[in-house]
Design a protein around this motif. Structure first.
Motif, PDB file in Angstrom:
ATOM      1  N   TYR B  39      41.526  32.896  35.313  1.00 39.94           N
ATOM      2  CA  TYR B  39      41.632  34.027  36.230  1.00 39.94           C
ATOM      3  C   TYR B  39      40.426  34.172  37.156  1.00 39.94           C
ATOM      4  O   TYR B  39      40.107  35.254  37.598  1.00 39.94           O
ATOM      5  N   LEU B  40      39.695  33.085  37.398  1.00 44.49           N
ATOM      6  CA  LEU B  40      38.604  33.147  38.373  1.00 44.49           C
ATOM      7  C   LEU B  40      39.028  32.436  39.646  1.00 44.49           C
ATOM      8  O   LEU B  40      39.012  31.214  39.717  1.00 44.49           O
ATOM      9  N   PRO B  41      39.429  33.203  40.661  1.00 43.18           N
ATOM     10  CA  PRO B  41      39.908  32.561  41.895  1.00 43.18           C
ATOM     11  C   PRO B  41      38.742  32.118  42.780  1.00 43.18           C
ATOM     12  O   PRO B  41      37.621  32.612  42.635  1.00 43.18           O
ATOM     13  N   LEU B 215      45.213  47.996  38.091  1.00 46.91           N
ATOM     14  CA  LEU B 215      46.622  47.561  38.142  1.00 46.91           C
ATOM     15  C   LEU B 215      46.715  46.071  38.403  1.00 46.91           C
ATOM     16  O   LEU B 215      47.478  45.354  37.743  1.00 46.91           O
ATOM     17  N   ALA B 216      45.904  45.587  39.363  1.00 42.76           N
ATOM     18  CA  ALA B 216      45.925  44.160  39.694  1.00 42.76           C
ATOM     19  C   ALA B 216      45.496  43.335  38.486  1.00 42.76           C
ATOM     20  O   ALA B 216      46.027  42.255  38.228  1.00 42.76           O
ATOM     21  N   GLN B 217      44.512  43.862  37.757  1.00 42.71           N
ATOM     22  CA  GLN B 217      44.040  43.161  36.558  1.00 42.71           C
ATOM     23  C   GLN B 217      45.180  43.070  35.537  1.00 42.71           C
ATOM     24  O   GLN B 217      45.442  42.006  34.967  1.00 42.71           O
ATOM     25  N   GLN B 218      45.864  44.215  35.312  1.00 47.14           N
ATOM     26  CA  GLN B 218      46.924  44.221  34.305  1.00 47.14           C
ATOM     27  C   GLN B 218      48.110  43.378  34.725  1.00 47.14           C
ATOM     28  O   GLN B 218      48.832  42.841  33.890  1.00 47.14           O
ATOM     29  N   ALA B 219      48.304  43.238  36.034  1.00 46.02           N
ATOM     30  CA  ALA B 219      49.408  42.411  36.529  1.00 46.02           C
ATOM     31  C   ALA B 219      48.990  40.951  36.627  1.00 46.02           C
ATOM     32  O   ALA B 219      49.741  40.126  37.164  1.00 46.02           O
ATOM     33  N   LEU B 220      47.804  40.630  36.128  1.00 44.93           N
ATOM     34  CA  LEU B 220      47.287  39.252  36.164  1.00 44.93           C
ATOM     35  C   LEU B 220      47.275  38.696  37.585  1.00 44.93           C
ATOM     36  O   LEU B 220      47.749  37.596  37.836  1.00 44.93           O
ATOM     37  N   GLN B 221      46.754  39.503  38.530  1.00 48.56           N
ATOM     38  CA  GLN B 221      46.651  39.036  39.920  1.00 48.56           C
ATOM     39  C   GLN B 221      45.171  39.047  40.326  1.00 48.56           C
ATOM     40  O   GLN B 221      44.717  39.941  41.033  1.00 48.56           O
ATOM     41  N   PRO B 222      44.405  38.066  39.855  1.00 45.88           N
ATOM     42  CA  PRO B 222      42.957  38.094  40.096  1.00 45.88           C
ATOM     43  C   PRO B 222      42.584  38.073  41.576  1.00 45.88           C
ATOM     44  O   PRO B 222      41.568  38.647  41.961  1.00 45.88           O
ATOM     45  N   GLU B 223      43.396  37.431  42.432  1.00 40.98           N
ATOM     46  CA  GLU B 223      43.042  37.396  43.863  1.00 40.98           C
ATOM     47  C   GLU B 223      42.998  38.826  44.415  1.00 40.98           C
ATOM     48  O   GLU B 223      42.091  39.220  45.130  1.00 40.98           O
ATOM     49  N   LYS B 224      44.056  39.600  44.057  1.00 42.73           N
ATOM     50  CA  LYS B 224      44.110  40.983  44.534  1.00 42.73           C
ATOM     51  C   LYS B 224      42.968  41.799  43.929  1.00 42.73           C
ATOM     52  O   LYS B 224      42.334  42.607  44.608  1.00 42.73           O
ATOM     53  N   MET B 225      42.725  41.552  42.624  1.00 40.15           N
ATOM     54  CA  MET B 225      41.668  42.311  41.951  1.00 40.15           C
ATOM     55  C   MET B 225      40.327  42.102  42.658  1.00 40.15           C
ATOM     56  O   MET B 225      39.621  43.053  43.001  1.00 40.15           O
ATOM     57  N   PHE B 226      40.000  40.824  42.902  1.00 39.28           N
ATOM     58  CA  PHE B 226      38.723  40.537  43.575  1.00 39.28           C
ATOM     59  C   PHE B 226      38.712  41.055  45.013  1.00 39.28           C
ATOM     60  O   PHE B 226      37.669  41.447  45.536  1.00 39.28           O
ATOM     61  N   ALA B 227      39.867  41.068  45.637  1.00 32.92           N
ATOM     62  CA  ALA B 227      39.937  41.613  46.995  1.00 32.92           C
ATOM     63  C   ALA B 227      39.575  43.101  46.984  1.00 32.92           C
ATOM     64  O   ALA B 227      38.865  43.593  47.868  1.00 32.92           O
ATOM     65  N   TYR B 228      40.022  43.811  45.937  1.00 30.44           N
ATOM     66  CA  TYR B 228      39.659  45.226  45.815  1.00 30.44           C
ATOM     67  C   TYR B 228      38.165  45.385  45.536  1.00 30.44           C
ATOM     68  O   TYR B 228      37.511  46.285  46.069  1.00 30.44           O
ATOM     69  N   VAL B 229      37.638  44.503  44.672  1.00 28.02           N
ATOM     70  CA  VAL B 229      36.206  44.541  44.380  1.00 28.02           C
ATOM     71  C   VAL B 229      35.406  44.406  45.677  1.00 28.02           C
ATOM     72  O   VAL B 229      34.485  45.175  45.973  1.00 28.02           O
ATOM     73  N   LEU B 230      35.823  43.414  46.473  1.00 34.78           N
ATOM     74  CA  LEU B 230      35.158  43.150  47.745  1.00 34.78           C
ATOM     75  C   LEU B 230      35.254  44.361  48.688  1.00 34.78           C
ATOM     76  O   LEU B 230      34.276  44.744  49.344  1.00 34.78           O
ATOM     77  N   SER B 231      36.446  44.993  48.711  1.00 34.39           N
ATOM     78  CA  SER B 231      36.631  46.166  49.587  1.00 34.39           C
ATOM     79  C   SER B 231      35.682  47.282  49.187  1.00 34.39           C
ATOM     80  O   SER B 231      35.108  47.964  50.055  1.00 34.39           O
TER      81      SER B 231
END
Lengths: 278, 263
Positions: B39-41, B215-231
């Motif tokens: 899960y590290l994109p 939510l992104a984390q729980q849905a296993l969508q690391p790209e979205k999760m990191f995109a939120y982190v970046l935002s």
């Protein structure tokens, strides 16, 4: 200018007398000061008696630590002497800064407000006390007296040390003081700036007729400016000597300082300061 | 010099270069399986994730929610902190009576209040605001007290010597002298408010960047999760930059942008 502050009747009666005896602006009797220090209370001055006459220019001299600044702060009402001391400004006991007594502090950089322009700094003491027009007029007049009119809109930290001290002087002059207390005002300035400001101060003194008490550690400066030099001696200090300076006014940086009277006094004052210290 | 040239000169090019190189190294490490986690994109994938969030319209509302909560919380915290700080800084009596409770409360890590707040206010916007305001008050409060009590004695002597009234002394001297330090408190509080808004959204209030991130984390969508982190990072940088230029514009003094006055 000090007529503003004095009762009119007394002024008139003083003029009626053939040879008016000047009144005492300050009168100190049995004045002692203790300040808190690391080893408990330290006695700075003990049973000092002196007076400052109206319109007189008096300098206070002494070695460092002899309590020159302390004495000035007491006259300015910023410090209280020990109980039993008497400090009178005209007939009133000094208890807080008296009206019409204005101090110019040694540390000009710390005494000006860095967020205010020069003219706003000069206006500080007038705000809420005089009308807007009068304030503007008095600020302009004070700045003109110290030749700083052109820098009115500048911030003080953009000015040289000498100019900053002039701003402080202008702030004092805007108050139209009866008494100016100056605490080593030119101590941190270079020799050229110092002599210029000394002459400016003498000019202001002649123009305003204010009483001046001036603290300095520079013998030449004290003699050049003053009518009388008080010398603090001993520890705790007392007034060891009061030297009258009879050099004629207006004074001149070269002529006065080379005159025989000046040189004799210079020697006398030096000896008095050194007394008991070697 | 034109303003555009000045802006170009303002940009820290070597700094940007370092960042670009680090991102490149990350990208290379993931592509060549030097870093091999499920899960590290890589940065490119995160950028793709961010683009998806932008086009689907998920990102902007979440950013706006967090921004709004941060700003409202910051305003409330600043108002409370400055008012209380002036009171405690100016009144020795108030200071003496409140300092003990003040020190004890300050010593408790604010994050430990999150579960309690959640219990009291439930999963709500109110809970999020309470946390943000509570935590945000401290830096402003402490700096305001410090600024007011730390006004140089030389200036206080000037005020006495000029026989300024108490009101004038406070308004024309003490408060302006304390402003540089208050500004530092406001800036610290601003970044803290953003952090706490995100935390509150992660554990409590189901809205905003923090919630979307979980939510992104729980849905296993690391790209979205990191995109939120970046935002969240970009939001923080932007808020700080806006604050700094506003402060510099309002305070034309040698002390602006720094803590405390000259020595």
């Amino acid at each position: 200018m000090k007529a503003n502050e004095q009762p009119v009747a007394e002024q008139a009666s003083a003029e009626d007398r053939p040879q008016p005896q000047p009144r005492n602006t300050f009168e100190c009797r049995n004045l002692s000061v203790e300040l808190r220090s690391s080893g408990g209370l330290a006695c700075i001055c003990r049973s000092i008696d002196f007076e400052v006459r109206e319109g007189e220019f008096v300098s206070i001299m002494g070695r460092s630590g002899s309590g020159k600044t302390t004495l000035l702060r007491i006259l300015g009402g910023l410090l209280s002497p020990t109980p039993g001391s008497t400090v009178r400004y005209y007939s009133e006991q000094v208890d807080g800064p008296p009206r019409g007594v204005i101090t110019v502090f040694q540390n000009y950089a710390a005494s000006l407000l860095p967020w205010r322009t020069v003219e706003k700094n000069v206006a500080l003491g007038l705000e809420g006390k005089v009308s807007k027009d009068e304030k503007a007029e008095r600020v302009a007049e004070a700045l003109a007296m110290v030749s700083l009119s052109k820098r009115a809109k500048d911030y003080p930290w953009r000015l040289s040390g000498g100019m900053q001290q002039r701003v402080q002087l202008a702030r004092a002059l805007a108050m139209r003081p009866s008494v100016l207390l100056l605490d080593e005002p030119f101590g941190a300035l270079d020799a050229m700036t110092k002599t210029t400001l000394q002459d400016e101060l003498l000019h202001v003194y002649e123009q305003t007729g204010a009483t001046v008490v001036f603290v300095t550690h520079d013998v030449d400066e004290a003699l050049y400016l003053s009518d009388r030099v008080l010398i603090l001696q001993g520890d705790p200090s007392t007034i060891g000597e009061s030297v009258a300076v009879q050099c004629s006014r207006p004074r001149d940086q070269i002529e006065t300082k080379q005159s025989e009277g000046f040189l004799t006094l210079r020697r006398k004052v030096y000896e008095a300061i050194m007394q008991g210290h070697d | 010099m034109t303003s555009r040239m000045r802006r170009l000169r303002w940009i820290n090019w070597p700094g940007l270069l370092t960042m670009g190189l680090l991102a490149g190294a990350w990208e290379a490490a993931v592509r060549w399986s030097l870093l091999d986690y499920q899960y590290l994109p890589a940065p490119a994938a995160i950028a793709q994730g961010a683009r998806t969030l932008l086009t689907s319209g998920e990102l902007i509302p979440n950013v706006l929610h967090t921004l709004l909560v941060t700003l409202i919380g910051w305003s409330l915290a600043s108002a409370i902190g400055i008012a209380l700080g002036l009171l405690l800084g100016l009144s020795p009596t108030a200071y003496r009576y409140s300092m003990t409770s003040f020190e004890v409360t300050k010593a408790i890590p604010p994050i430990t209040f999150v579960p309690a707040t959640l219990l009291i206010f439930g999963f709500s916007l109110r809970m999020e605001l309470v946390i943000v305001v509570y935590v945000g008050v401290w830096p402003v409060l402490i700096n305001t007290i410090g600024g007011v009590r730390g006004v140089p004695v030389e200036l206080l002597d000037v005020a006495r010597m000029l026989r300024m009234s108490r009101y004038h002394r406070v308004r024309k001297l003490i408060v302006p002298a304390a402003i540089p330090e208050i500004i530092v408190g406001l800036r610290l509080t601003l970044s803290l408010c953003l952090v706490l808004a995100v935390v509150a959204e992660m554990v409590g209030n189901p809205a905003g960047l923090g919630h979307a991130l979980v939510l992104a984390q729980q849905a296993l969508q690391p790209e979205k999760m990191f995109a939120y982190v970046l935002s969240a990072g970009v939001l923080g940088i932007t808020l700080n930059a806006v604050f700094r230029s506003a402060a510099a514009w309002m305070l034309p003094s040698p002390t602006s942008g720094r803590g405390g006055g000259s020595p």
